[in-house]
Scaffold this active site. Structure first.
Site, PDB file in Angstrom:
ATOM      1  N   LYS A 154      73.333  97.943  14.444  1.00 39.55           N
ATOM      2  CA  LYS A 154      73.276  97.893  15.903  1.00 39.55           C
ATOM      3  C   LYS A 154      73.915  96.626  16.471  1.00 39.55           C
ATOM      4  CE  LYS A 154      69.731 101.284  16.616  1.00 39.55           C
ATOM      5  NZ  LYS A 154      69.214 101.531  15.251  1.00 39.55           N
TER       6      LYS A 154
HETATM    7  C1  PLP Z   1      69.010 102.726  14.824  1.00 37.52           C
HETATM    8  C2  PLP Z   1      69.010 102.876  13.382  1.00 37.52           C
HETATM    9  C3  PLP Z   1      69.278 104.105  12.783  1.00 37.52           C
HETATM   10  C4  PLP Z   1      69.531 105.340  13.597  1.00 37.52           C
HETATM   11  O1  PLP Z   1      70.726 105.272  14.332  1.00 37.52           O
HETATM   12  P1  PLP Z   1      70.999 106.301  15.514  1.00 37.52           P
HETATM   13  O2  PLP Z   1      72.281 105.897  16.098  1.00 37.52           O
HETATM   14  O3  PLP Z   1      69.844 106.155  16.473  1.00 37.52           O
HETATM   15  O4  PLP Z   1      71.015 107.646  14.902  1.00 37.52           O
HETATM   16  C5  PLP Z   1      69.318 104.168  11.413  1.00 37.52           C
HETATM   17  N1  PLP Z   1      69.065 103.086  10.650  1.00 37.52           N
HETATM   18  C6  PLP Z   1      68.789 101.894  11.190  1.00 37.52           C
HETATM   19  C7  PLP Z   1      68.499 100.740  10.282  1.00 37.52           C
HETATM   20  C8  PLP Z   1      68.761 101.745  12.564  1.00 37.52           C
HETATM   21  O5  PLP Z   1      68.490 100.559  13.093  1.00 37.52           O
END
Ligand code: PLP
Length: 435
Positions: A107
């Protein structure tokens, strides 16, 4: 470039406007009116470019009418100042490590790109923007870090009490300054509903200039398409051109980024949607209707999403054809015990430690490999978080010790500053008005 709402009930806006609004006024999500296709030569010669060059070229068609080349270049260079890499494992598996940013999860790509775009776009500081973000853990920390001390922007993040890891909480709820953390007595879906309700509250929107940094924000989605091209570039260097991506998914922003890249021309053979028991999308892909459910808590907690908002975007990209989507993506879901088993197996056989989310993705890759007669594609699993972020559960289950990196030791020392809150909209609303 113009952006339209997936609900198709509101005028189109520019990319910067779409980014500042987050959610469209009709409650839909913004998407490009038509996806720009880059030329075939670019996709064939990806191997000649490094990540920031790929990112710049893929971002340019969306932003060139609003941002100078120079400004975009500095957004990309500042946002992506940390490494990423593609690690080869046995049996044609590859792991795209997206967790080398400041909060050790993918993210950081979206949050940092968005924060730098906000500071580059001039009119932001004429009226303060309040960014609302609901988080199941990693979004909050990435957004909090990305926007920390960005002038003209306040961030208010909502997370479910007791349902994020201690480290995630330290990374998002200890900063102060322009970052406020609300600890909501409820689950992630409650946090998400509160934020959604605030966006469609006309009276509130006249008082505050609200924006969202959830994966519903198009500025977070775009950069999540770039690293798919980076993985293909790395594989081109090895002479591999037939690739399937497995994406550990919750709200499906990451996977939607991949679909967007493919629509722009990136050669991808197949997408694999990997979830924990929150499996509305895999169920849909197997032929059922799309039925959102209440979310269930798991050890891959960033994927505990019962009603993934980006599903509307996935359909939009395939002209609302459910079957076209089912052709493009294969779906798998796993329990916590299967997740642990996978972490253990890969650790024992390959001396490689997966975080619980990535383990779900890896297992889906392996299962796809078994059923896949047609493509014999190389497999790339997106590694969404560093395993140390989930050391409590991994250490307990595998009986190993995971060393803590220095930067995390500092994070763990900091004092929590969050505000406790119930899950009613009225309470949230009056907090925002007095904020
Ligand atoms: C947010 C997140 C996900 C999921 O991602 P999306 O874009 O919401 O599908 C998977 N793994 C981790 C570690 C995350 O932080």
């Amino acid at each position: 470039m113009k952006f339209v709402s997936t609900n198709k009930n509101t005028p189109s806006v520019t990319s910067l406007e779409a980014m500042k609004r987050g959610l469209a006024p009709d409650g839909g999500l913004y998407m490009p009116e038509s996806v720009p296709v880059l030329n075939a030569h670019f996709w064939k010669s990806l191997h000649r470019f490094d990540f920031t060059e790929i990112a710049f070229r893929m971002a340019q068609p969306y932003l060139q009418s609003e941002l100078s080349e120079q400004a975009l270049q500095s957004v990309v260079n500042d946002a992506f100042d940390f490494p990423l890499n593609l690690k080869g494992l046995k049996n044609g598996h590859h792991i795209l490590e997206l967790f080398h940013g400041p909060t050790l999860a993918f993210k950081d790509f979206g949050a940092r790109f968005m924060a730098r775009l906000f500071s580059e776009s001039a009119d932001i500081d004429q009226a303060d923007v309040t960014i609302l973000v609901a988080t199941s853990g990693d979004t909050g920390s990435a957004v909090a870090r990305g926007f920390y001390k960005v002038p003209g922007v306040r961030v208010c993040l909502l997370y479910p009490k007791g349902k994020v890891s201690p480290l995630q909480e330290k990374q998002m709820a200890t900063l102060g300054e322009n970052i406020t953390a609300l600890e909501v007595d409820g689950v992630f879906d409650d946090c998400q509903s509160l934020v959604k309700e605030a966006f469609v509250d006309d009276e509130l929107n006249q008082k505050l200039r609200l924006s969202s940094a959830n994966s519903i924000n198009i500025a977070r989605l775009l950069p999540q398409s770039f690293y798919y091209a980076f993985a293909i570039a790395e594989l081109q260097r090895k002479g591999i051109n037939n690739v399937a991506f497995s994406i550990p998914s919750g709200n499906f922003g990451n996977l939607t980024g991949g679909l967007l890249a493919k629509k722009m021309g990136l050669p991808v053979t197949k997408f694999i949607a990997a979830t924990n028991v929150n499996d509305a999308v895999p169920q849909f892909l197997r032929g059922a209707g799309f039925t959102p459910k209440a979310s269930v808590q798991t050890i891959s907690n960033a994927m505990d999403v019962g009603n993934p908002s980006n599903f509307a975007r996935m359909l939009y990209l395939y002209e609302e054809s459910e079957n076209a989507l089912r052709d493009e993506i294969e779906g798998f879901s796993y329990s916590d015990s299967q997740t642990i088993e996978t972490i253990r197996n890969v650790f024992e056989k390959e001396h490689y430690l997966l975080c619980p989310h990535t383990a779900v993705g890896y297992r889906a890759s392996s299962e796809f490999r078994k059923i896949d007669q047609a493509t014999s594609a190389a497999l790339v699993t997106l590694a969404t978080a560093h395993p140390v972020k989930f050391r409590d559960v991994i250490e307990k289950e595998l009986e190993i010790e995971i060393p803590i990196p220095e930067s995390l030791k500092d994070d763990l020392q900091r004092e929590k500053k969050s505000i406790l809150m119930g899950s009613s909209y009225e309470e949230f609303r009056s907090f925002l008005i007095g904020y």
